[in-house]
Write an enzyme that holds these catalytic residues in place. Sequence first.
Site, PDB file in Angstrom:
ATOM      1  N   LYS A  60      45.536  53.305  33.210  1.00 50.36           N
ATOM      2  CA  LYS A  60      46.463  52.467  32.443  1.00 50.36           C
ATOM      3  C   LYS A  60      46.311  51.070  33.036  1.00 50.36           C
ATOM      4  CE  LYS A  60      49.840  50.447  32.412  1.00 50.36           C
ATOM      5  NZ  LYS A  60      49.790  48.965  32.306  1.00 50.36           N
ATOM      6  N   GLY A 101      48.070  49.605  27.866  1.00 48.69           N
ATOM      7  CA  GLY A 101      49.509  49.770  27.633  1.00 48.69           C
ATOM      8  C   GLY A 101      50.297  48.912  28.592  1.00 48.69           C
ATOM      9  N   ASP A 102      51.599  48.860  28.368  1.00 47.86           N
ATOM     10  CA  ASP A 102      52.455  48.073  29.254  1.00 47.86           C
ATOM     11  C   ASP A 102      53.180  48.997  30.247  1.00 47.86           C
ATOM     12  OD1 ASP A 102      54.365  49.263  27.694  1.00 47.86           O
ATOM     13  OD2 ASP A 102      54.888  47.442  26.578  1.00 47.86           O
ATOM     14  N   GLY A 103      54.283  48.511  30.793  1.00 46.07           N
ATOM     15  CA  GLY A 103      54.995  49.279  31.811  1.00 46.07           C
ATOM     16  C   GLY A 103      55.477  50.638  31.316  1.00 46.07           C
ATOM     17  N   GLY A 131      52.776  53.029  31.671  1.00 44.42           N
ATOM     18  CA  GLY A 131      52.605  53.315  33.099  1.00 44.42           C
ATOM     19  C   GLY A 131      53.658  54.291  33.600  1.00 44.42           C
ATOM     20  N   GLU A 183      48.593  50.289  46.682  1.00 48.61           N
ATOM     21  CA  GLU A 183      48.171  49.022  47.292  1.00 48.61           C
ATOM     22  C   GLU A 183      49.092  47.959  46.730  1.00 48.61           C
ATOM     23  OE1 GLU A 183      45.668  48.939  49.410  1.00 48.61           O
ATOM     24  OE2 GLU A 183      45.125  51.031  49.087  1.00 48.61           O
ATOM     25  N   CYS A 237      45.841  39.536  46.651  1.00 45.52           N
ATOM     26  CA  CYS A 237      46.843  40.248  47.441  1.00 45.52           C
ATOM     27  C   CYS A 237      46.744  39.910  48.925  1.00 45.52           C
ATOM     28  CB  CYS A 237      46.686  41.744  47.232  1.00 45.52           C
ATOM     29  SG  CYS A 237      45.009  42.307  47.518  1.00 45.52           S
ATOM     30  N   GLU A 296      56.111  36.822  48.358  1.00 41.21           N
ATOM     31  CA  GLU A 296      54.729  36.716  47.885  1.00 41.21           C
ATOM     32  C   GLU A 296      54.766  35.843  46.631  1.00 41.21           C
ATOM     33  OE1 GLU A 296      52.882  39.982  45.748  1.00 41.21           O
ATOM     34  OE2 GLU A 296      51.059  39.678  46.906  1.00 41.21           O
TER      35      GLU A 296
HETATM   36  P1  NAD Z   1      52.745  44.503  38.417  1.00 41.87           P
HETATM   37  O1  NAD Z   1      53.369  45.370  39.435  1.00 41.87           O
HETATM   38  O2  NAD Z   1      53.598  43.630  37.579  1.00 41.87           O
HETATM   39  O3  NAD Z   1      51.899  45.374  37.381  1.00 41.87           O
HETATM   40  C1  NAD Z   1      50.866  46.242  37.835  1.00 41.87           C
HETATM   41  C2  NAD Z   1      50.651  47.326  36.812  1.00 41.87           C
HETATM   42  O4  NAD Z   1      51.814  48.151  36.734  1.00 41.87           O
HETATM   43  C3  NAD Z   1      50.374  46.843  35.394  1.00 41.87           C
HETATM   44  O5  NAD Z   1      49.373  47.675  34.833  1.00 41.87           O
HETATM   45  C4  NAD Z   1      51.714  47.073  34.698  1.00 41.87           C
HETATM   46  O6  NAD Z   1      51.611  47.272  33.303  1.00 41.87           O
HETATM   47  C5  NAD Z   1      52.188  48.337  35.368  1.00 41.87           C
HETATM   48  N1  NAD Z   1      53.638  48.586  35.308  1.00 41.87           N
HETATM   49  C6  NAD Z   1      54.636  47.688  35.161  1.00 41.87           C
HETATM   50  N2  NAD Z   1      55.838  48.312  35.195  1.00 41.87           N
HETATM   51  C7  NAD Z   1      55.588  49.627  35.375  1.00 41.87           C
HETATM   52  C8  NAD Z   1      56.415  50.784  35.526  1.00 41.87           C
HETATM   53  N3  NAD Z   1      57.733  50.717  35.494  1.00 41.87           N
HETATM   54  N4  NAD Z   1      55.812  51.983  35.727  1.00 41.87           N
HETATM   55  C9  NAD Z   1      54.473  52.075  35.792  1.00 41.87           C
HETATM   56  N5  NAD Z   1      53.631  51.020  35.652  1.00 41.87           N
HETATM   57  C10 NAD Z   1      54.186  49.813  35.443  1.00 41.87           C
HETATM   58  O7  NAD Z   1      51.653  43.636  39.197  1.00 41.87           O
HETATM   59  P2  NAD Z   1      50.676  42.508  38.626  1.00 41.87           P
HETATM   60  O8  NAD Z   1      51.496  41.306  38.293  1.00 41.87           O
HETATM   61  O9  NAD Z   1      49.781  43.080  37.582  1.00 41.87           O
HETATM   62  O10 NAD Z   1      49.772  42.198  39.895  1.00 41.87           O
HETATM   63  C11 NAD Z   1      50.194  41.369  40.937  1.00 41.87           C
HETATM   64  C12 NAD Z   1      50.659  42.192  42.108  1.00 41.87           C
HETATM   65  O11 NAD Z   1      49.631  43.103  42.487  1.00 41.87           O
HETATM   66  C13 NAD Z   1      50.919  41.357  43.345  1.00 41.87           C
HETATM   67  O12 NAD Z   1      52.098  41.794  43.975  1.00 41.87           O
HETATM   68  C14 NAD Z   1      49.711  41.641  44.226  1.00 41.87           C
HETATM   69  O13 NAD Z   1      49.910  41.469  45.582  1.00 41.87           O
HETATM   70  C15 NAD Z   1      49.422  43.046  43.887  1.00 41.87           C
HETATM   71  N6  NAD Z   1      48.040  43.363  44.213  1.00 41.87           N
HETATM   72  C16 NAD Z   1      47.794  44.128  45.313  1.00 41.87           C
HETATM   73  C17 NAD Z   1      46.494  44.423  45.697  1.00 41.87           C
HETATM   74  C18 NAD Z   1      46.217  45.277  46.898  1.00 41.87           C
HETATM   75  O14 NAD Z   1      45.117  45.767  47.017  1.00 41.87           O
HETATM   76  N7  NAD Z   1      47.171  45.476  47.777  1.00 41.87           N
HETATM   77  C19 NAD Z   1      45.429  43.945  44.941  1.00 41.87           C
HETATM   78  C20 NAD Z   1      45.704  43.175  43.835  1.00 41.87           C
HETATM   79  C21 NAD Z   1      47.021  42.885  43.469  1.00 41.87           C
END
Ligand code: NAD
Length: 474
Positions: free
Chosen positions: A169, A200-202, A205, A243, A277, A377
């Site tokens: 997703k 898809g969106d959240g 997920g 992560e 990240c 962050e």
């Molecule tokens: P996000 O948490 O907003 O979204 C990540 C994913 O989760 C998306 O696919 C989103 O659709 C999905 N999602 C949203 N709500 C959900 C729910 N309730 N249940 C299940 N899935 C859901 O993050 P983002 O804005 O896409 O990415 C930025 C974040 O990712 C930053 O905090 C960054 O640090 C982190 N990041 C971490 C790493 C790492 O390796 N540690 C690498 C890249 C990014």
Amino acid sequence: MDHRDEVYIGGRWVEPVDVKRWMVIDPATEQPIAEVALGGPADVALAVAAARAAFPAFPRTSVEARIALIERIAAAFDERRDDFAASLTREIGAPTALARQQGEMAAAHLKTMLETLKGFAFERISGSLKVVKEPIGVVGCITPWNAPVSQMLSKVVPSLAVGCTTVVKPSEYAPLSALLLAEVMEAAEVPAGAFNMVNGDGAAGAALASHPDVDMMSFTGSVRTGAAIAKASADTVKRLCQELGGKSPNIILPDADLEAAVRGGVMMMFFHTGQTCGAPSRMFVPRELHDEAIKIARGLAEGLKVGDPTAQGTDLGPLVNKAQFERVNRLIQSGIDEGARLVCGGPGRPDGLTRGYYVRPTIFTDVRPEMAIVREEIFGPVLCVIAYDDVEEAVEQANATPYGLVGYIQSRDPAKAADVAGRIRAGYVSINYPPMDLTAPFGGYKQSGNGRQWGAYALDEAVELKALVRHEAW
Ligand code: NAD
């Protein structure tokens, strides 16, 4: 404008049942560039059913067959490198050079995974005990937008390598890259159901995380979403590999080559417009070197070219979307309001840019630990420079964060650097900016996550251990 109406389930392109139209906005122009169909919980359920149906047969494929499969994925990926780079530039605003670099990183992940699988021991014998590593089952992969291709590959490929089947997703902000990846999987003849992709969106997920037929969730994204996924996974006791975010410290020790130390830190911080990240967002500098460090940092930041990601020589493209643009600007303003000293940058677009989610490379100093810019962050190009009087104090402040993803140490003295590295509470500590080691365990301490990606550690995340015990030796 492109229209894409399909998701990839059970080896076929199908229109989603729970369809929702989604406009892909080019962050450089704020204009729509594509409309895609997002799926919802019903589509996730179909994808999980396809992955479950494929599961009994897929683990029975030989390791040699799975090595050949990953070789085909790598070859098919290579064929589409230009398309991936172009889609990253369009949908996330990555400058062309950076978009290509992300492709190289993804290809390097594939290569490392092949080498790792070739040497991976699926069983270990100790007298009458045999321990066997078996695939955990169906792995749900939820990925962010900032490095979408390597994030998807670094979850899917280790899962396939050990014989798991997968449902991806992707982020709704990078759906075009996800469609391309599914095309690569199709071209590589990944067995039907072993790889499924539902844009898809959240809500999609959340449906994946709570689905009883998913055995493990592999997630990369924010702490807030990671916690929601953990809660949704809890009722069915799934394994979690997460992560999450970071607020990584970069400690420049008094004996470091100051010019190189500051340059490396500034460039890594502003890389991808701060949307990484592991960005070294808190730079700790000995007080006596502070003014010199600030001079070097300001010169570098002011020399960065912000603008059109397709133009030659652009260093920083736009932020990914409007929400991020507003959030980063709000945090920059909060730094000023809370009394930090603005060295360069500030809120608003850089001069000459009137549209697009562009922000200025911003440096603050004279910050206090309680300020939002020091604690949160930001995921934008905002660096805090913090003067320290002794190394103990720097280490203490470096660790004074709920995050623990990456730490950076700069020193000419290997023993001193190793000593400080040993005291940093983070999963990956980089000394004097070496290239990333993709065989390393990558993951975070504290709220930066659970579990590790990359190399053999990624394979170990996706297996169950079975102990076979008998009277006689094996
Ligand atoms: P996000 O948490 O907003 O979204 C990540 C994913 O989760 C998306 O696919 C989103 O659709 C999905 N999602 C949203 N709500 C959900 C729910 N309730 N249940 C299940 N899935 C859901 O993050 P983002 O804005 O896409 O990415 C930025 C974040 O990712 C930053 O905090 C960054 O640090 C982190 N990041 C971490 C790493 C790492 O390796 N540690 C690498 C890249 C990014």
